[in-house]
Structure formats: structure tokens, C-alpha cells
Write an enzyme that holds these catalytic residues in place. Structure first.
Site, short mmCIF file in Angstrom:
data_model
loop_
_atom_site.label_atom_id
_atom_site.label_comp_id
_atom_site.label_asym_id
_atom_site.label_seq_id
_atom_site.Cartn_x
_atom_site.Cartn_y
_atom_site.Cartn_z
N ASP A 28 40.21 38.50 -53.18
CA ASP A 28 40.63 37.83 -51.94
C ASP A 28 41.15 38.84 -50.93
OD1 ASP A 28 41.12 35.77 -50.21
OD2 ASP A 28 42.88 34.99 -51.28
N ASN A 76 33.19 27.55 -50.65
CA ASN A 76 32.84 28.55 -49.63
C ASN A 76 31.67 28.12 -48.73
OD1 ASN A 76 33.65 31.45 -51.72
ND2 ASN A 76 34.89 30.41 -50.16
C1 FPP Z 1 37.53 36.65 -50.07
O1 FPP Z 1 37.79 37.21 -48.85
C2 FPP Z 1 36.27 37.02 -50.71
C3 FPP Z 1 35.12 36.25 -50.75
C4 FPP Z 1 34.92 35.01 -50.02
C5 FPP Z 1 34.00 36.57 -51.60
C6 FPP Z 1 33.99 37.87 -52.32
C7 FPP Z 1 32.87 38.64 -51.84
C8 FPP Z 1 32.77 39.98 -51.91
C9 FPP Z 1 33.77 40.84 -52.58
C10 FPP Z 1 31.62 40.64 -51.25
C11 FPP Z 1 30.42 40.94 -52.04
C12 FPP Z 1 30.26 40.34 -53.38
C13 FPP Z 1 29.40 40.81 -54.33
C14 FPP Z 1 29.31 40.15 -55.68
C15 FPP Z 1 28.54 41.98 -54.09
P1 FPP Z 1 38.22 36.22 -47.67
O2 FPP Z 1 37.09 36.18 -46.71
O3 FPP Z 1 38.61 34.90 -48.23
O4 FPP Z 1 39.47 36.98 -47.09
P2 FPP Z 1 40.64 36.33 -46.21
O5 FPP Z 1 41.33 35.29 -47.06
O6 FPP Z 1 41.50 37.52 -45.91
O7 FPP Z 1 39.98 35.76 -44.98
#
Ligand code: FPP
Length: 249
Positions: A28, A76
Site C-alpha cells: 500500500d 480495485n
Molecule cells: C496500493 O497503492 C497498491 C495497489 C493498488 C496495487 C499494488 C500494485 C503494485 C505494487 C504495482 C505492480 C504490481 C505487480 C504485481 C507487478 P495505492 O494506489 O492504494 O496507494 P495510496 O493508498 O497511497 O493511494
């Protein structure tokens, strides 16, 4: 991912005899990381993908048997179409770039979740990766993609009721083991250590069954800054906890 060194570095604080067997990570904070660096959310996710590589490499080097990564939840889909596209394009790019190294390091990639809703190209790249690595034995990387824990448990219940309805199973055979056996990865139905980055104190519909006795480590580090040292720190914290599984010593 680089090839695993013959003598991997191990943090001297870690007891190699008490490593967690299964680590799960809620990755996250990509968006907040991007904002702090004056970058776009897409760039934040791109930086997050580099963190995925470090986490897999770190676990493989230490001899962790299973790593489950929360890559995309059923919730998501509610993000903007642009962001959803960015995430799936990134996954395709990541798989294409890393699959050969993952395979060379004897890692098996598995999917937790449903393939059906994935964009065609991401689904094809993932299928290739799952098939190529299916026979590997050193470590499992389970990617939770289009994943929701309640959906997973409901699916197990549906499978069980179908088996009971057509006489393959008796109702009294429906117990904890029967449910665990119908999860997406039945052989990984226990998590030892859950790590959540970016300081949020939520489970977010992730592995609700499997986390029953997991130790939870929440770090304020945003996912793109989570490196091998952060992984070691989480394992050290895990090893400081006394796990009793509800009992008393
Ligand atoms: C949370 O950050 C993360 C995600 C929604 C998905 C995780 C994805 C990756 C690490 C990228 C690539 C994945 C792979 C398997 C290659 P957020 O957008 O919720 O962060 P925030 O809460 O700060 O907005």
C-alpha cells in the site's frame, strides 16, 4: 530479478531456524509516494513494481517458502478506468521483463483470484507465466489478482454444497479442513506473517481465512520504499513475538 547468490546475505538478527513459512504483503502507498515526489499515480505504481522484485528476491534469498502479494483486489475495479489500465499494463510489462529470471530461480507463480475479468493481454501474459513456472519447487509466489477473500470463501462454500448435493460429500464432512482444501491455494491456507505498508490498520478483504493466526506487522514505509532491509525488519519483529495459537505455554 538477478540470480540468487550461492551465499545469500541474511540479516544477523534473523534466526534462520524460525523463519516464517508464508509471508503475505498488502502493498500500500504507491499513490501517496507519488504525491510526495511530485509524480503521477502511474509513476507511483511503476516504483511499486520495483518493490515487488525486491520482495520476491529477498524472500527467495532467505529461503521463505511462500510469498503472497496483494496486487489487485475485487474492490480495485472501482478506481478510474485509466488507473486500472495502468495497473494491468504494468503487470504485463513486469511479467514479460521478469518471467525468465523467476523461472531460472525455480520460483512457481500462482494466481489467487479469478482470471475471467482480466484484460486479454494481462490474462495471456499471466497464463504464460503460470504455465512456464508450474513445475518449479524452490518457492511459491502467489499473486492475489482480481482477488477478494469473501469471494474466495463463498466459492469454497459453493464447491462444498455442490459436492454435498450430488452425493460426493456428506454434510458432516464439511469441516475446517474441507473449507481450507477449496481455497485458491489449499496448500497455503495458513499465513505466518502479514505485512502492510503505509501505516493503514485494515485487512481490506485479504486472506481472511488464512490470516487467522498470522502475526501482523504494519510499517509506515510506503510500498515503493519497502526494500530488503524493511523485509528483514518485519521478520525480526515476527521472531520477537511469542506465537501461542490461542493456547498457553
Ligand atoms: C496500493 O497503492 C497498491 C495497489 C493498488 C496495487 C499494488 C500494485 C503494485 C505494487 C504495482 C505492480 C504490481 C505487480 C504485481 C507487478 P495505492 O494506489 O492504494 O496507494 P495510496 O493508498 O497511497 O493511494
Amino acid at each position: 530479478m538477478s540470480e540468487i547468490p550461492a551465499r545469500p546475505h541474511m540479516d544477523p538478527r534473523i534466526d534462520p531456524a524460525r523463519l516464517p513459512n508464508h509471508i503475505a504483503i498488502i502493498m500500500d502507498g504507491n499513490g501517496r509516494w507519488a504525491e510526495r515526489h511530485g509524480l503521477t499515480r502511474a509513476e507511483g505504481h511503476e516504483a511499486g513494481a520495483r518493490g515487488v522484485r525486491l520482495a520476491i528476491e529477498g524472500c527467495r534469498e532467505m529461503g521463505i517458502r511462500c510469498l503472497t502479494l496483494y496486487a489487485f483486489s475485487t474492490e480495485n475495479w472501482r478506481r478510474s478506468k485509466t488507473e486500472v489500465n495502468v495497473l494491468f499494463r504494468l503487470m504485463s510489462k513486469y511479467i514479460r521483463k521478469e518471467v525468465a529470471e523467476i523461472h531460472k530461480n525455480n520460483i512457481r507463480v500462482r494466481l489467487l483470484g479469478e482470471m475471467d475479468r482480466l484484460p486479454v493481454r494481462a490474462a495471456a501474459d499471466l497464463r504464460y507465466c503460470l504455465d512456464l513456472t508450474a513445475g518449479n519447487t524452490a518457492m511459491d509466489v502467489c499473486v492475489a489478482l482480481n482477488y477478494g477473500s469473501r469471494t474466495e470463501i463463498a466459492r469454497a462454500a459453493r464447491l462444498l454444497s455442490e459436492e454435498v448435493a450430488d452425493g460426493r460429500l456428506r454434510p458432516e464432512q464439511v469441516d475446517e479442513a474441507a473449507i481450507a482444501a477449496r481455497l485458491y491455494a489449499p496448500d497455503h491456507s495458513e499465513v505466518d506473517l502479514l505485512v502492510r505498508t503505509s501505516g493503514e490498520l485494515r485487512l481490506s478483504n485479504f486472506l481472511l481465512w488464512q490470516l487467522s493466526y498470522a502475526e501482523i506487522v504494519v510499517t509506515p514505509t510506503l510500498w515503493p520504499d519497502f526494500d530488503k532491509q524493511c523485509l528483514c525488519d518485519a521478520i525480526v519483529e515476527y521472531q520477537l513475538r511469542a506465537r501461542r495459537f490461542g493456547g498457553r505455554p
